[in-house]
Design an enzyme around this catalytic site. Sequence first.
Site, mmCIF file in Angstrom:
data_model
loop_
_atom_site.group_PDB
_atom_site.id
_atom_site.type_symbol
_atom_site.label_atom_id
_atom_site.label_comp_id
_atom_site.label_asym_id
_atom_site.label_seq_id
_atom_site.Cartn_x
_atom_site.Cartn_y
_atom_site.Cartn_z
ATOM 1 N N LYS A 218 5.193 84.399 26.905
ATOM 2 C CA LYS A 218 4.875 85.614 26.138
ATOM 3 C C LYS A 218 3.451 85.573 25.600
ATOM 4 O O LYS A 218 2.718 86.537 25.707
ATOM 5 C CB LYS A 218 5.833 85.784 24.949
ATOM 6 C CG LYS A 218 7.283 85.916 25.319
ATOM 7 C CD LYS A 218 8.145 86.199 24.089
ATOM 8 C CE LYS A 218 8.139 85.115 23.038
ATOM 9 N NZ LYS A 218 8.729 83.826 23.453
ATOM 10 N N ARG B 101 12.910 88.895 16.456
ATOM 11 C CA ARG B 101 13.641 87.779 17.040
ATOM 12 C C ARG B 101 15.099 87.779 16.613
ATOM 13 O O ARG B 101 15.860 86.938 17.079
ATOM 14 C CB ARG B 101 13.002 86.486 16.553
ATOM 15 C CG ARG B 101 12.503 85.602 17.702
ATOM 16 C CD ARG B 101 11.680 84.568 17.056
ATOM 17 N NE ARG B 101 11.383 83.395 17.752
ATOM 18 C CZ ARG B 101 10.142 83.025 18.074
ATOM 19 N NH1 ARG B 101 9.143 83.854 17.875
ATOM 20 N NH2 ARG B 101 9.919 81.854 18.598
HETATM 21 P P1 AMP Z 1 6.521 81.005 18.461
HETATM 22 O O1 AMP Z 1 5.090 80.607 18.466
HETATM 23 O O2 AMP Z 1 6.718 82.484 18.655
HETATM 24 O O3 AMP Z 1 7.366 80.183 19.398
HETATM 25 O O4 AMP Z 1 7.066 80.688 16.971
HETATM 26 C C1 AMP Z 1 7.072 79.376 16.457
HETATM 27 C C2 AMP Z 1 8.066 79.274 15.309
HETATM 28 O O5 AMP Z 1 7.695 80.195 14.264
HETATM 29 C C3 AMP Z 1 9.508 79.651 15.658
HETATM 30 O O6 AMP Z 1 10.237 78.572 16.225
HETATM 31 C C4 AMP Z 1 10.033 80.054 14.295
HETATM 32 O O7 AMP Z 1 10.300 78.923 13.484
HETATM 33 C C5 AMP Z 1 8.845 80.774 13.693
HETATM 34 N N1 AMP Z 1 8.851 82.238 14.042
HETATM 35 C C6 AMP Z 1 7.910 82.904 14.759
HETATM 36 N N2 AMP Z 1 8.227 84.209 14.879
HETATM 37 C C7 AMP Z 1 9.411 84.355 14.225
HETATM 38 C C8 AMP Z 1 10.285 85.457 13.989
HETATM 39 N N3 AMP Z 1 10.004 86.684 14.473
HETATM 40 N N4 AMP Z 1 11.425 85.229 13.290
HETATM 41 C C9 AMP Z 1 11.714 84.021 12.784
HETATM 42 N N5 AMP Z 1 10.956 82.934 12.964
HETATM 43 C C10 AMP Z 1 9.808 83.089 13.685
#
Ligand code: AMP
Length: 210
Positions: free
Chosen positions: A13, A88
Amino acid sequence: MKLILLGAPGAGKGTQAEILCDRLHIPTISTGNILRAAVKNGTPTGLKAKAFMDAGKLVPDEVIIGIISERLQEDDCKNGYILDGVPRTLAQAEAIEKAGITFDAVVSIEISDETIMERMGGRRVCESCGASYHVVAVPPKQEGVCDRCGGKLVQRKDDAPETVKSRLDVYHQETEPLKVFYAKRNLLKTVENQSTVEATTAAILKVLEA
Ligand code: AMP
């Protein structure tokens, strides 16, 4: 163009969002990047989020909803945006909808858990601007250095295999139901992960034109 990119952690993504924002001239809003910056800067939000992130768990909905409602009001969002990693959960999707925010499309990048487990070990991110790379598939021009800003490339703590497994479980339980949510609103478009980044971008652009 207002777009949501859905997909498991490591589906690509972030990489696709960066390419699409250059092509479509709209910003990418990644809650993951916003949260990592908050953790790095030791802000109150960062302090709240850190333990959840390190454990591969979701940060509470109210924190995310606060972040996103503030960010979408900024000037650069006037002509559209790409949401990467948000919503999410159903609660987040419902809150966004309740705020009157609409979308042109929701693109889900489909990829098997096995491919993700293989891929995550090679992922690197820029600790300054959040740009993502892969040591084999998307290498930087100079090893360990971000092409965009010259920042240092690091491995994310939550890319350790055990944490990736729990992030995948969370994805299947909490985030995958969003496909049905957006399919009911006739917004869902699915794209199979392709063998190259370019081919996946082409597949996304094709479903957006359809
Ligand atoms: P990502 O870089 O999108 O994989 O996000 C890394 C971490 O940030 C995730 O594993 C969650 O702990 C937190 N996070 C990011 N976006 C969200 C979201 N929309 N809802 C909840 N936690 C989030």
